[in-house]
Design an enzyme around this catalytic site. Structure first.
Site, PDB file in Angstrom:
ATOM      1  N   HIS A 141       0.989  -1.402  -0.093  1.00 17.25           N
ATOM      2  CA  HIS A 141       0.396   0.100  -0.243  1.00 17.25           C
ATOM      3  C   HIS A 141       0.992   1.364   0.297  1.00 17.25           C
ATOM      4  O   HIS A 141       1.798   1.120   0.996  1.00 17.25           O
ATOM      5  CB  HIS A 141      -0.797   0.115   1.185  1.00 17.25           C
ATOM      6  CG  HIS A 141      -2.182  -0.993   1.045  1.00 17.25           C
ATOM      7  ND1 HIS A 141      -2.917  -1.002   1.896  1.00 17.25           N
ATOM      8  CD2 HIS A 141      -2.758  -1.888  -0.114  1.00 17.25           C
ATOM      9  CE1 HIS A 141      -4.123  -1.614   1.511  1.00 17.25           C
ATOM     10  NE2 HIS A 141      -3.658  -2.659   0.217  1.00 17.25           N
ATOM     11  N   TYR A 170      -8.953   4.892   7.258  1.00 16.63           N
ATOM     12  CA  TYR A 170      -9.532   5.196   8.943  1.00 16.63           C
ATOM     13  C   TYR A 170     -10.682   6.763   8.997  1.00 16.63           C
ATOM     14  O   TYR A 170     -11.118   8.007   8.231  1.00 16.63           O
ATOM     15  CB  TYR A 170      -7.809   6.144   9.274  1.00 16.63           C
ATOM     16  CG  TYR A 170      -7.213   5.276   9.949  1.00 16.63           C
ATOM     17  CD1 TYR A 170      -5.894   4.951   8.641  1.00 16.63           C
ATOM     18  CD2 TYR A 170      -6.690   4.810  10.605  1.00 16.63           C
ATOM     19  CE1 TYR A 170      -4.967   3.877   8.951  1.00 16.63           C
ATOM     20  CE2 TYR A 170      -5.601   3.461  11.339  1.00 16.63           C
ATOM     21  CZ  TYR A 170      -4.913   3.434  10.016  1.00 16.63           C
ATOM     22  OH  TYR A 170      -4.086   2.053  10.182  1.00 16.63           O
ATOM     23  N   PRO A 186      -4.413  -0.319  18.795  1.00 11.73           N
ATOM     24  CA  PRO A 186      -3.390   0.463  17.590  1.00 11.73           C
ATOM     25  C   PRO A 186      -4.280   0.931  16.777  1.00 11.73           C
ATOM     26  O   PRO A 186      -3.469   0.561  15.676  1.00 11.73           O
ATOM     27  CB  PRO A 186      -4.927  -1.007  17.875  1.00 11.73           C
ATOM     28  CG  PRO A 186      -5.524  -0.562  17.972  1.00 11.73           C
ATOM     29  CD  PRO A 186      -5.523  -0.412  19.301  1.00 11.73           C
ATOM     30  N   LYS A 232       1.834  -0.047  14.904  1.00 16.86           N
ATOM     31  CA  LYS A 232       2.544   0.503  15.281  1.00 16.86           C
ATOM     32  C   LYS A 232       2.872  -1.046  15.860  1.00 16.86           C
ATOM     33  O   LYS A 232       4.229  -1.114  16.471  1.00 16.86           O
ATOM     34  CB  LYS A 232       3.259   1.510  15.895  1.00 16.86           C
ATOM     35  CG  LYS A 232       2.836   2.449  15.064  1.00 16.86           C
ATOM     36  CD  LYS A 232       4.314   2.416  14.226  1.00 16.86           C
ATOM     37  CE  LYS A 232       4.350   3.431  12.867  1.00 16.86           C
ATOM     38  NZ  LYS A 232       4.035   3.350  11.867  1.00 16.86           N
ATOM     39  N   TYR A 250       4.220   6.799   9.571  1.00 20.43           N
ATOM     40  CA  TYR A 250       2.899   6.391   8.980  1.00 20.43           C
ATOM     41  C   TYR A 250       4.233   4.900   8.939  1.00 20.43           C
ATOM     42  O   TYR A 250       4.111   3.875   8.839  1.00 20.43           O
ATOM     43  CB  TYR A 250       2.291   6.196   8.519  1.00 20.43           C
ATOM     44  CG  TYR A 250       0.929   5.450   8.311  1.00 20.43           C
ATOM     45  CD1 TYR A 250       0.067   4.947   9.295  1.00 20.43           C
ATOM     46  CD2 TYR A 250       0.854   4.118   7.048  1.00 20.43           C
ATOM     47  CE1 TYR A 250      -1.280   4.380   9.061  1.00 20.43           C
ATOM     48  CE2 TYR A 250       0.060   2.971   7.446  1.00 20.43           C
ATOM     49  CZ  TYR A 250      -1.457   3.179   8.169  1.00 20.43           C
ATOM     50  OH  TYR A 250      -2.091   2.083   8.085  1.00 20.43           O
TER      51      TYR A 250
HETATM   52  P1  RFL Z   1       2.015 -11.463  21.565  1.00 25.19           P
HETATM   53  O1  RFL Z   1       2.258 -11.367  20.495  1.00 25.19           O
HETATM   54  O2  RFL Z   1       0.970 -10.831  23.117  1.00 25.19           O
HETATM   55  O3  RFL Z   1       2.519 -12.587  22.124  1.00 25.19           O
HETATM   56  C1  RFL Z   1       3.367 -13.417  24.225  1.00 25.19           C
HETATM   57  C2  RFL Z   1       3.324 -14.537  24.172  1.00 25.19           C
HETATM   58  O4  RFL Z   1       3.699 -15.063  24.948  1.00 25.19           O
HETATM   59  C3  RFL Z   1       2.835 -15.873  25.605  1.00 25.19           C
HETATM   60  N1  RFL Z   1       2.855 -15.878  27.175  1.00 25.19           N
HETATM   61  C4  RFL Z   1       3.755 -17.487  27.832  1.00 25.19           C
HETATM   62  N2  RFL Z   1       4.557 -17.460  26.979  1.00 25.19           N
HETATM   63  C5  RFL Z   1       5.158 -18.995  28.568  1.00 25.19           C
HETATM   64  N3  RFL Z   1       4.194 -18.416  29.368  1.00 25.19           N
HETATM   65  C6  RFL Z   1       3.547 -17.271  29.407  1.00 25.19           C
HETATM   66  N4  RFL Z   1       3.315 -16.860  31.262  1.00 25.19           N
HETATM   67  C7  RFL Z   1       3.656 -16.497  29.324  1.00 25.19           C
HETATM   68  N5  RFL Z   1       2.376 -15.482  29.054  1.00 25.19           N
HETATM   69  C8  RFL Z   1       1.943 -15.054  28.072  1.00 25.19           C
HETATM   70  C9  RFL Z   1       1.468 -15.621  24.667  1.00 25.19           C
HETATM   71  O5  RFL Z   1       0.435 -17.158  24.834  1.00 25.19           O
HETATM   72  C10 RFL Z   1       2.021 -15.161  23.505  1.00 25.19           C
HETATM   73  O6  RFL Z   1       2.054 -16.366  22.357  1.00 25.19           O
HETATM   74  O7  RFL Z   1       2.836 -10.157  22.184  1.00 25.19           O
HETATM   75  P2  RFL Z   1       4.762 -10.032  20.875  1.00 25.19           P
HETATM   76  O8  RFL Z   1       5.051 -11.175  20.109  1.00 25.19           O
HETATM   77  O9  RFL Z   1       5.741  -9.389  21.531  1.00 25.19           O
HETATM   78  O10 RFL Z   1       4.084  -9.519  19.346  1.00 25.19           O
HETATM   79  C11 RFL Z   1       3.467  -7.998  19.430  1.00 25.19           C
HETATM   80  C12 RFL Z   1       1.967  -8.622  18.749  1.00 25.19           C
HETATM   81  O11 RFL Z   1       1.394  -8.919  18.743  1.00 25.19           O
HETATM   82  C13 RFL Z   1       1.175  -6.612  19.121  1.00 25.19           C
HETATM   83  O12 RFL Z   1       2.070  -5.930  19.047  1.00 25.19           O
HETATM   84  C14 RFL Z   1       0.331  -6.142  17.885  1.00 25.19           C
HETATM   85  O13 RFL Z   1      -1.206  -7.606  17.769  1.00 25.19           O
HETATM   86  C15 RFL Z   1      -0.356  -4.835  17.520  1.00 25.19           C
HETATM   87  N6  RFL Z   1      -1.324  -5.054  16.703  1.00 25.19           N
HETATM   88  C16 RFL Z   1      -1.173  -4.201  15.868  1.00 25.19           C
HETATM   89  N7  RFL Z   1       0.664  -3.716  15.093  1.00 25.19           N
HETATM   90  C17 RFL Z   1       1.088  -3.453  14.185  1.00 25.19           C
HETATM   91  O14 RFL Z   1       2.518  -3.292  14.446  1.00 25.19           O
HETATM   92  N8  RFL Z   1      -0.074  -3.141  12.944  1.00 25.19           N
HETATM   93  C18 RFL Z   1      -1.203  -3.548  13.342  1.00 25.19           C
HETATM   94  O15 RFL Z   1      -1.683  -3.533  12.427  1.00 25.19           O
HETATM   95  C19 RFL Z   1      -1.881  -3.875  14.602  1.00 25.19           C
HETATM   96  N9  RFL Z   1      -3.015  -4.220  15.114  1.00 25.19           N
HETATM   97  C20 RFL Z   1      -2.782  -4.785  16.907  1.00 25.19           C
HETATM   98  C21 RFL Z   1      -3.063  -4.090  15.675  1.00 25.19           C
HETATM   99  C22 RFL Z   1      -2.644  -5.368  18.442  1.00 25.19           C
HETATM  100  C23 RFL Z   1      -4.613  -5.026  18.376  1.00 25.19           C
HETATM  101  N10 RFL Z   1      -4.635  -5.979  19.676  1.00 25.19           N
HETATM  102  C24 RFL Z   1      -6.066  -7.072  20.329  1.00 25.19           C
HETATM  103  C25 RFL Z   1      -4.346  -6.039  20.801  1.00 25.19           C
HETATM  104  C26 RFL Z   1      -5.213  -4.354  16.107  1.00 25.19           C
HETATM  105  C27 RFL Z   1      -5.491  -4.931  17.970  1.00 25.19           C
HETATM  106  C28 RFL Z   1      -6.642  -5.089  17.352  1.00 25.19           C
HETATM  107  C1  PHB Z   2      -5.525  -3.988  11.022  1.00 24.99           C
HETATM  108  O1  PHB Z   2      -5.746  -4.783   9.948  1.00 24.99           O
HETATM  109  O2  PHB Z   2      -5.950  -5.100  12.100  1.00 24.99           O
HETATM  110  C2  PHB Z   2      -5.523  -2.949  11.370  1.00 24.99           C
HETATM  111  C3  PHB Z   2      -4.551  -2.304  10.392  1.00 24.99           C
HETATM  112  C4  PHB Z   2      -4.219  -0.743  10.581  1.00 24.99           C
HETATM  113  C5  PHB Z   2      -4.432  -0.589  12.097  1.00 24.99           C
HETATM  114  C6  PHB Z   2      -4.963  -1.524  12.971  1.00 24.99           C
HETATM  115  C7  PHB Z   2      -4.974  -2.839  12.808  1.00 24.99           C
HETATM  116  O3  PHB Z   2      -4.355   0.679  12.390  1.00 24.99           O
END
Ligand code: RFL
Ligand code: PHB
Length: 390
Positions: free
Chosen positions: A72, A201, A293, A297, A385
């Site tokens: 994109h 957005y 989110p 980032k 971004y």
């Molecule tokens: P995670 O993905 O939470 O993984 C951590 C892992 O550790 C395990 N764990 C354990 N294992 C052993 N012993 C324990 N005591 C443990 N406790 C936990 C868990 O089961 C899990 O498997 O962290 P990590 O690897 O640091 O990754 C971070 C990302 O997942 C997170 O920052 C992103 O998902 C945030 N995020 C987004 N980031 C982006 O860069 N672009 C996006 O578009 C974006 N959209 C989002 C998002 C996060 C969202 N939510 C739900 C928080 C959209 C949403 C809705």
């Molecule tokens: C997503 O596709 O889940 C998504 C995309 C952009 C954002 C947050 C989440 O800023």
């Protein structure tokens, strides 16, 4: 068991760190509390910065992302019933982002790890961290009813916001900074075509909305919801109706609805724990910081943390230098705070805040007007971004 690095958590940070260490010839074991299916079932991030794309290429897992991911060069901001394109590509001298789901990134890293015969222990219960303030840290866990111990040189806490690693740091050694927002995001995944070929957005008086995607046949949509909302209270029809009300007329017209494959509510939070190193324990990714989110980032910060950590640990073994280890926390935090600022700013601009009242709404409207009509403001937004340089 003995290994050089015990990695806690098989989310994107833990798996990517494992891959980076493997490439550097460093031995690591990953301990994950859940099953692989559970980890893959969490629908989260969708947008990868170029630095994350480069890291995935570097560890040899980029092929499917380049085949199936969507590049994109812009996104749209919608307010007052009209859409305004932010031309990221044009404003940043040719940069873009990759739309490729966190589930797919995780899948590719898991497959590569299994193919290389590297150890990941899933369903590791009661993980506990010991002696990381000394030279010989240990990690204990329970699997199938038996207690096991891993002796290691370093522990990488990649276990997310609710993990055990940050909680194991002695009280007082850690300073935390936090902002909890007075709303959440209700998201649904559906096998329907996206509204547009780029993300939209939307700022609306009923609240924020985001039209995103995973492919040209799978959409990801979000609406701002209240903190006490429950997923069970939102039927698919109620979600689509609410989304349609917030979109500009052309997007509302183009919206194709269908049954949800996944539906969940995420609270929004800004959080940083400093420092990110205690002796031989390092925190990385969501274990150390959370961004709301808006701006996408979180996963990208997790990827850059482990890139710094992987290099620092490789340098320790290969060059007998601890310079990278000593500067790890400071190096990460500089990038993290800049992404925290951007995510906080974008969240503040786009959402309906219950407490700000009419003046706050006028400020948002004026800023949006400035943002899309000033090349300087659009450029600042675009460069954040696509991701600030490492
Ligand atoms: P995670 O993905 O939470 O993984 C951590 C892992 O550790 C395990 N764990 C354990 N294992 C052993 N012993 C324990 N005591 C443990 N406790 C936990 C868990 O089961 C899990 O498997 O962290 P990590 O690897 O640091 O990754 C971070 C990302 O997942 C997170 O920052 C992103 O998902 C945030 N995020 C987004 N980031 C982006 O860069 N672009 C996006 O578009 C974006 N959209 C989002 C998002 C996060 C969202 N939510 C739900 C928080 C959209 C949403 C809705
Ligand atoms: C997503 O596709 O889940 C998504 C995309 C952009 C954002 C947050 C989440 O800023």
């Amino acid at each position: 068991m003995r290994t050089q690095v015990a990695i806690i958590g098989a989310g994107p940070s833990g798996l990517l760190l494992g891959a980076l260490l493997h490439r550097a010839g460093v031995d690591a074991v990953i301990l994950e509390a859940r099953t692989p299916e559970y980890v893959l079932g969490r629908i989260r991030a969708g947008v990868l910065e170029q630095v994350t794309v480069d890291l995935l290429d570097q560890v040899g897992v980029g092929a499917r992302m380049h085949r199936e991911g969507l590049v994109h060069g812009g996104f749209e901001l919608a307010f007052g019933g009209a859409r305004h394109r932010i031309d990221m590509h044009g404003l940043t001298g040719g940069k873009s982002v990759m739309v490729y789901g966190q589930t797919e990134v995780t899948h590719d890293l898991m497959d590569a790890r299994a193919a290389a015969g590297l150890t990941t222990i899933y369903e590791a219960a009661q993980v506990s961290l010991h002696d990381f303030d000394g030279a010989q840290p240990r990690v204990r866990y329970v699997k199938d009813g038996a207690t096991h111990e891993i002796a290691c040189d370093f522990i990488a806490g990649c276990d997310g916001f609710h993990g055990v690693s940050r909680a194991s740091v002695p009280a007082g050694a850690l300073q935390t900074f936090e902002r909890v927002y007075p709303f959440g995001w209700l998201g649904i995944l559906s096998d329907t075509p996206p509204v547009s070929h780029e993300l939209i957005y939307t700022h609306h008086e009923r609240g924020f909305a985001l039209c995103s995607m995973r492919s040209m046949t799978r959409s990801r949509h979000y609406v701002q919801c209240s903190l006490d909302d429950k997923v069970e209270n939102w039927s698919d029809d109620a979600f689509w109706d609410e989304l349609r009300r917030r979109l500009d007329p052309a997007a509302a017209e183009a919206l194709v609805t269908g049954p949800s494959i996944e539906k969940s509510i995420a609270p929004l939070r800004s959080f940083v724990a400093e420092p990110m190193r205690f002796g031989r324990l390092f925190l990385a990714g969501d274990a150390a910081h959370i961004v709301p989110p808006t701006g996408a980032k979180g996963l990208n910060l997790a990827a850059t943390d482990v890139s710094y950590l992987g290099s620092a640990i490789a340098e320790h073994y290969q060059e007998k230098s601890d310079a990278g280890i000593d500067s790890y926390s400071q190096r990460c935090l500089r990038r993290i705070w800049r992404a925290e600022r951007f995510s906080w700013w974008f969240t503040s601009l786009m959402h309906r805040f219950p407490e700000t009242g009419a003046f706050g709404q006028k400020m948002q409207a004026a800023e949006l007007d400035y943002l899309v009509n000033s090349v300087a403001a659009s450029t600042a937004m675009a460069e954040n971004y696509v991701g600030l340089p490492l």
